[in-house]
Design an enzyme around this catalytic site. Structure first.
Site, PDB file in Angstrom:
ATOM      1  N   GLY A 147       3.808   0.095  -0.556  1.00  0.00           N
ATOM      2  CA  GLY A 147       3.451   0.562   0.776  1.00  0.00           C
ATOM      3  C   GLY A 147       2.015   1.069   0.803  1.00  0.00           C
ATOM      4  N   CYS A 148       1.489   1.207   2.017  1.00  0.00           N
ATOM      5  CA  CYS A 148       0.083   1.601   2.160  1.00  0.00           C
ATOM      6  C   CYS A 148      -0.151   3.041   1.672  1.00  0.00           C
ATOM      7  CB  CYS A 148      -0.361   1.424   3.609  1.00  0.00           C
ATOM      8  SG  CYS A 148       0.833   2.044   4.826  1.00  0.00           S
ATOM      9  N   PHE A 149       0.655   3.997   2.152  1.00  0.00           N
ATOM     10  CA  PHE A 149       0.472   5.385   1.691  1.00  0.00           C
ATOM     11  C   PHE A 149       0.750   5.522   0.190  1.00  0.00           C
ATOM     12  CE2 PHE A 149       1.497   6.428   6.269  1.00  0.00           C
ATOM     13  CZ  PHE A 149       0.301   7.050   6.563  1.00  0.00           C
TER      14      PHE A 149
END
Ligand SMILES: NC(=O)C1=CN([C@@H]2O[C@H](COP(=O)(O)OP(=O)(O)OC[C@H]3O[C@@H](n4cnc5c(N)ncnc54)[C@H](OP(=O)(O)O)[C@@H]3O)[C@@H](O)[C@H]2O)C=CC1
Ligand SMILES: CC(=O)N[C@@H](CCC(=O)OP(=O)(O)O)C(=O)O
EC number: 1.2.1.38
Length: 344
Positions: A147-149
């Site tokens: 995921g991005c975070f």
């Protein structure tokens, strides 16, 4: 190499197309759509005028004939159903959604509020955090693109976590994202009148990236305790800044945080460590696959502040997916990604 993209009319998918349609080892990039098959891609995305590519319908037998590697840039739940159909087929899968990231079906169900993919598939999938899991990615058939975070946060925490240098119950992550993180579909939370000149916190203590981050941290140091993780939506299109706070153990002996991080990321072309006193801004990685990290130690509080920035659609999604594709297929890691950020 022939590649396919399911979810190509979304923001993640269209970035994969942009990167792979010019990739020197990709002969053909085939795009699939559940809602727009038959249409010319440039009708959805005029910035691709001249690509002359038609969207095809999603048919698993046809995909097996068409491609060697399939990217899934689809909402949660789609890969859960689609990926198992490739277990017995020759096609490799790189999934940008959260469906294959968590090893525990129970944890997935708790946080995503939907059924998990089959356990054998979850076991087989390799978590594609390129800088850390490089060796496993080389032999992976199924890759769960992070995921991005989690990408920004885990790259910011990896060196100190593996060195067991901070108090395990001291992690606080304060993260901000641009609106493209929510995908292309219009929503109340992200439309102009709602987000312009505004700042919103969301999914407090409920974000689906919490278990993903904790899964890697506890692999690196099993004593790491649950984290405090907050996400904020800010009025910009791309970019994530993850500001992370940890309290160093008294016995930790770190001469230079910068040198420690540089040594850890010595062989990682996309991680750049800033000089002490300089902190990265999201614009300084915009349009690129870089993750830039700034570090500070406060001897009054004993805390380290780590600032980690990425472009959510590149290092946080399509760029890291292409980096995974390169590693998985034996190409130089930077192929198709080797450019500086767009500035200003
Ligand atoms: N945006 C970001 O910064 C990041 C996104 N991700 C993840 O990547 C995935 C894609 O995100 P993003 O591109 O932003 O999302 P978008 O909403 O922009 O696009 C998703 C695409 O998936 C396709 N789709 C929707 N429903 C189905 C279905 N039932 N079956 C097959 N395809 C379907 C749609 O294309 P069509 O109708 O043409 O089939 C749609 O365009 C998500 O899981 C997201 O969480 C991960 C990291 C960062
Ligand atoms: C702004 C915004 O809503 N961002 C999304 C990013 C999620 C994402 O893309 O990741 P997954 O693949 O894990 O769902 C969010 O915070 O949920």
């Amino acid at each position: 190499m022939r590649v396919g993209i399911v979810g190509s009319t979304g923001y993640g998918g269209v970035e994969i197309y942009r990167l792979l349609s010019k990739h020197k080892y990709v002969e053909e990039c085939i795009i699939y759509s559940s809602s727009e098959s038959g249409k010319l891609y440039e009708e959805s995305y005029p910035h691709l005028t001249g690509s002359h590519t038609h969207l095809k319908s999603i048919d698993v037998d046809q995909i097996e004939n068409d491609v060697d590697v399939l990217f899934l840039a689809t909402p949660p739940g789609v890969s859960t159903k689609l990926s198992p159909q490739f277990i017995e087929r020759s096609v490799k899968v790189i999934d940008l959604s959260g469906d294959l990231r968590l090893k525990s079906s129970h944890t997935y169900k708790n946080w995503y509020k939907r059924e998990a993919a089959p356990a054998d598939l979850l076991n087989e999938a390799v978590y594609g955090l390129c800088e850390v899991n490089h060796d496993q990615i080389q032999s992976a058939k199924f890759i769960a693109n992070p995921g991005c975070f989690p990408t920004a946060t885990l790259l910011g925490l990896a060196p100190l976590t593996k060195a067991k240098a901070y108090k395990e119950d001291s992690i606080i992550v304060d993260a901000k994202t641009g609106v493209s993180g929510a995908g292309r579909k219009a929503s109340l939370a992200t439309h102009f009148g709602e987000i312009n000149e505004n700042l919103k916190i969301y999914k407090v203590n409920e974000h689906q990236h919490i278990p993903e981050i904790e899964q890697s941290l506890t692999e690196w140091n099993q004593d790491v305790a649950p984290i405090t993780f907050s996400t904020h939506l800010i009025p910009m299109t791309r970019g994530i800044m993850s500001t992370i706070y940890v309290t160093l153990k008294k016995e930790s002996q770190i001469n230079s945080l910068k040198e420690m991080y540089e040594a850890y990321y010595e062989k990682s072309p996309f991680v750049r460590i800033r000089p002490i006193g300089s902190y990265p801004a999201t614009k300084e990685v915009f349009g690129s696959n870089y993750c830039d990290i700034g570090l500070a130690y406060d001897d009054r509080t004993g805390r380290v502040t780590i600032v980690s920035v990425i472009d959510n659609l590149l290092k946080g999604a399509a760029g890291q997916a292409v980096q995974n594709f390169n590693i998985q297929n034996g190409y130089e890691e930077i192929t198709g990604l080797d450019s500086y950020p767009v500035y200003p």
